[in-house]
Design a protein around this motif. Sequence first.
Motif, PDB file in Angstrom:
ATOM      1  N   PRO A 205      -4.106  -3.311 -14.914  1.00  0.00           N
ATOM      2  CA  PRO A 205      -5.396  -2.775 -15.363  1.00  0.00           C
ATOM      3  C   PRO A 205      -5.614  -3.090 -16.836  1.00  0.00           C
ATOM      4  O   PRO A 205      -4.670  -3.345 -17.567  1.00  0.00           O
ATOM      5  CB  PRO A 205      -5.235  -1.269 -15.141  1.00  0.00           C
TER       6      PRO A 205
ATOM      7  N   MET B  16       1.209  -1.565 -11.880  1.00  0.00           N
ATOM      8  CA  MET B  16      -0.089  -0.897 -11.736  1.00  0.00           C
ATOM      9  C   MET B  16      -1.205  -1.866 -11.365  1.00  0.00           C
ATOM     10  O   MET B  16      -2.349  -1.446 -11.173  1.00  0.00           O
ATOM     11  CB  MET B  16      -0.439  -0.172 -13.037  1.00  0.00           C
TER      12      MET B  16
ATOM     13  N   GLY C  44       0.777  -1.231   0.000  1.00  0.00           N
ATOM     14  CA  GLY C  44       0.000   0.000   0.000  1.00  0.00           C
ATOM     15  C   GLY C  44       0.804   1.275   0.000  1.00  0.00           C
ATOM     16  O   GLY C  44       0.237   2.375   0.124  1.00  0.00           O
TER      17      GLY C  44
ATOM     18  N   GLY D 212       1.968   7.774  -7.779  1.00  0.00           N
ATOM     19  CA  GLY D 212       0.872   7.294  -6.958  1.00  0.00           C
ATOM     20  C   GLY D 212       0.407   8.374  -6.005  1.00  0.00           C
ATOM     21  O   GLY D 212       1.052   9.413  -5.854  1.00  0.00           O
ATOM     22  N   THR D 213      -0.720   8.131  -5.352  1.00  0.00           N
ATOM     23  CA  THR D 213      -1.282   9.129  -4.450  1.00  0.00           C
ATOM     24  C   THR D 213      -0.511   9.234  -3.141  1.00  0.00           C
ATOM     25  O   THR D 213      -0.590  10.253  -2.447  1.00  0.00           O
ATOM     26  CB  THR D 213      -2.750   8.790  -4.143  1.00  0.00           C
ATOM     27  N   LYS D 214       0.263   8.210  -2.787  1.00  0.00           N
ATOM     28  CA  LYS D 214       1.071   8.243  -1.570  1.00  0.00           C
ATOM     29  C   LYS D 214       2.553   8.466  -1.855  1.00  0.00           C
ATOM     30  O   LYS D 214       3.272   9.031  -1.029  1.00  0.00           O
ATOM     31  CB  LYS D 214       0.899   6.941  -0.784  1.00  0.00           C
TER      32      LYS D 214
ATOM     33  N   ASN E 185      -9.316   1.877 -15.316  1.00  0.00           N
ATOM     34  CA  ASN E 185      -9.448   2.501 -14.004  1.00  0.00           C
ATOM     35  C   ASN E 185      -9.110   3.993 -14.026  1.00  0.00           C
ATOM     36  O   ASN E 185      -8.982   4.624 -12.974  1.00  0.00           O
ATOM     37  CB  ASN E 185      -8.555   1.784 -12.983  1.00  0.00           C
TER      38      ASN E 185
ATOM     39  N   ALA F  43      -6.299   5.337 -15.127  1.00  0.00           N
ATOM     40  CA  ALA F  43      -4.853   5.571 -15.163  1.00  0.00           C
ATOM     41  C   ALA F  43      -4.372   5.693 -16.607  1.00  0.00           C
ATOM     42  O   ALA F  43      -5.044   5.266 -17.551  1.00  0.00           O
ATOM     43  CB  ALA F  43      -4.126   4.435 -14.447  1.00  0.00           C
TER      44      ALA F  43
ATOM     45  N   GLY G 290       0.032   3.877  -2.925  1.00  0.00           N
ATOM     46  CA  GLY G 290      -1.314   4.412  -3.044  1.00  0.00           C
ATOM     47  C   GLY G 290      -1.898   4.024  -4.386  1.00  0.00           C
ATOM     48  O   GLY G 290      -1.583   2.966  -4.947  1.00  0.00           O
ATOM     49  N   GLN G 291      -2.732   4.877  -4.937  1.00  0.00           N
ATOM     50  CA  GLN G 291      -3.325   4.610  -6.258  1.00  0.00           C
ATOM     51  C   GLN G 291      -2.370   5.075  -7.349  1.00  0.00           C
ATOM     52  O   GLN G 291      -1.989   6.234  -7.410  1.00  0.00           O
ATOM     53  CB  GLN G 291      -4.659   5.348  -6.399  1.00  0.00           C
ATOM     54  N   ALA G 292      -1.974   4.135  -8.224  1.00  0.00           N
ATOM     55  CA  ALA G 292      -1.118   4.482  -9.362  1.00  0.00           C
ATOM     56  C   ALA G 292      -2.009   5.067 -10.459  1.00  0.00           C
ATOM     57  O   ALA G 292      -2.841   4.366 -11.019  1.00  0.00           O
ATOM     58  CB  ALA G 292      -0.382   3.258  -9.867  1.00  0.00           C
ATOM     59  N   TYR G 293      -1.838   6.347 -10.745  1.00  0.00           N
ATOM     60  CA  TYR G 293      -2.751   7.004 -11.675  1.00  0.00           C
ATOM     61  C   TYR G 293      -2.095   7.478 -12.971  1.00  0.00           C
ATOM     62  O   TYR G 293      -2.772   7.759 -13.950  1.00  0.00           O
ATOM     63  CB  TYR G 293      -3.467   8.164 -11.000  1.00  0.00           C
TER      64      TYR G 293
END
Length: 355
Positions: free
Chosen positions: A197, A194, A143, A273-275, A248, A250, A146-149
């Motif tokens: 996706p 990722m 984690g 990512g978001t983190k 998703n 990304a 975070g979100q891989a965008y």
Amino acid sequence: MAEKLKIGVIGAGGIFQWAHSAPLKAHPEVEIVAICDIDLEKATAAAAQHGIPQAFSDYRDVIALPDIDIIDICTPNLFHSEIAVAALEAGKHVFCEKPDAVNPGEVLRMKEASEKSGKVLMVMRNNRFRPASRYLKQWIEQGNLGQAYAGRCGWTRRRGIPGKGGWFTTKELSGGGPLIDLGVHFIDLAMWFMGNPKPVSVTGATYTKFADGPDIAGSEHSKFGEKAEGEGIFDVEDLAIGFIRFDNGASLQIEFSWASNIEEEENFVELRGTKAGFKFSNGKLGIFGENNGVVTDLVPRLGKDTGGHGENLAHFIDVVKGREKPIFTIDQGIDMIKVLSAIYESARTGSEVKL
């Protein structure tokens, strides 16, 4: 001691010599018992060099050997699916060099043959087995990203056209240039990080600007493949750029070249990512985020990076033996070849291609 798995190798060229021969010969549970090349002299020389008892010029003769358990495919791209399907239908496990095939339909044929036979089919994804990749995958699954965008990946060479005029630069045999040769490595790695996706659309452009000039000496990559005598054929791109969208939301930018007027060669995967985010470039890994309100950089100290080819082959043996679940599935290979084919189509038409 259990009887060793018997391997028949199809293709005695550079990729077998450079990436397959040593790890297979060193593995205690396998034995190479036959090698084949359309050039029998090359197959015979490789057999003598590596202590392989049988040499052939027709892959069907190797597949027909009753004691063969595994077929290892190291041929030009065009023949990957043909040989894989024949081997699977004959009840052999198959390990195949990348790319999976030259178009999505051929990968689907490979999948169907594998499912019908119940045998293991795996395609080389050596970069997943490099120390940085293993570290990052675990770090992401915990984690930390975070979100891989969004991300970028590529392999750009200043000079390094493999086997100019030979099969690498002949579209009928290779399926394309650096996009299918190099793109399969780092697009796969980015998508794996990722969480695989589903790609939904691509836009791409390709360029051929170095076909007519000499391949400048000094690049190790120009030694791959066999150059053609005289002019040869060069009907593939030497640069591909593009953009991939996923289901998703990304996105991924891509760039792959055999020859470009750039400062230096680079192969890389970069994700945001978001983190946190990271960049894995030319074997070096940096992780970028913040901690307690302070922007931080993390540089992990990792083990020796041998490229992952031997580790990938060892993993395949473990899967055949039933000790591990496959890290790579042929459905991921289907998505990969769909992406590559769609980028070529987008480059041809000048339009976005939906998948």
